[in-house]
Design a protein around this motif. Structure first.
Motif: not given
Length: 240
Positions: A166-170, A223-238
């Motif tokens: 939802i947030a990504d669509h918004l 979605p996770a990459a576009r929103l820079h979601l913390r849960a995923f940036t922590e996994m990738t180090g990005d």
């Protein structure tokens, strides 16, 4: 069934229900036959709880046309089962069951909030199938009520994914595509991200994520990459 669907005899209801279980072939006729009969809404609800695919579409459309009085509670919590065909019925359910009244009221529960998230996620991107958020007048109110209640729920992977889509669509589309003004859209995105980036929600993703699942590979890259979601940036180090 075609002949029965033109009649009103209530004694035929059990027979129609039984035949209606073969919903891919007989769903439209069974739905119309039950909709015409006194007591038909309860019979349609019984059938809706037991069919899937196109049959579910026909039966739930009939429930929505019927007025959805007796079935409203179920429609608000269970109508959409995750099938891609839900795109045909999500807007009908939201409208007929008065979703905007239910989710902004005081008598909310986890099932209602979860299903509201599912409806919003579907309506965000079901153009060509059914009503989208752009054409749903209470969209901004329902979105605001959903994110407010989301933050009070126990974090789960499914809740996280629905909220992130939802947030990504918004964030990715023009505000008008979500039935919002610029200010409403920006505020909603901030609210969704504030929940999704909380530590307990990030932990829920880490515990439930299956890195080998095709859907989550897509989710992480989009979605996770576009929103820079913390849960995923922590996994990738990005952390950009």
């Amino acid at each position: 069934m075609a002949l029965i669907a033109t009649d009103w005899a209530e004694e035929d209801i059990p027979l129609i229900q039984t035949i209606g279980l073969l919903s891919d072939r007989f769903g439209p006729l069974a739905a119309e036959a039950l909709r015409r009969r006194r007591g038909g809404e309860h019979a349609l609800l019984w059938l809706a709880q037991r069919v899937a695919g196109w049959g579910r579409v026909y039966v739930i459309e009939a429930l929505c046309r019927h007025g959805a009085y007796a079935s409203r509670r179920w429609l608000l919590r269970h109508a959409c089962d995750g099938d891609y065909l839900n795109g045909y019925i999500a807007g009908r359910v939201a409208t007929a069951a008065h979703l905007h009244e239910a989710i902004t009221g005081t008598d909310t529960d986890d099932d209602l909030v979860d299903h509201t998230g599912r409806l919003l996620k579907i309506m965000a991107d079901c153009g060509g199938m059914g009503m989208t958020l752009e054409h749903y007048p209470p969209a901004s109110r329902v979105l605001a009520a959903h994110v407010a209640r989301l933050g009070r729920q126990t974090p789960t992977l499914n809740r996280y994914v629905d909220a992130a889509v939802i947030a990504d669509h918004l964030a990715d589309k023009t505000p008008q595509r979500s039935g919002c003004t610029n200010e409403q859209r920006d505020h909603l995105v901030r609210q969704y991200l504030a929940v999704l980036d909380r530590q307990d929600w990030c932990d829920a993703v880490g515990a439930g994520l299956d890195a080998d699942n095709d859907f989550f590979a897509w989710f992480a890259s989009n979605p996770a990459a576009r929103l820079h979601l913390r849960a995923f940036t922590e996994m990738t180090g990005d952390d950009r």
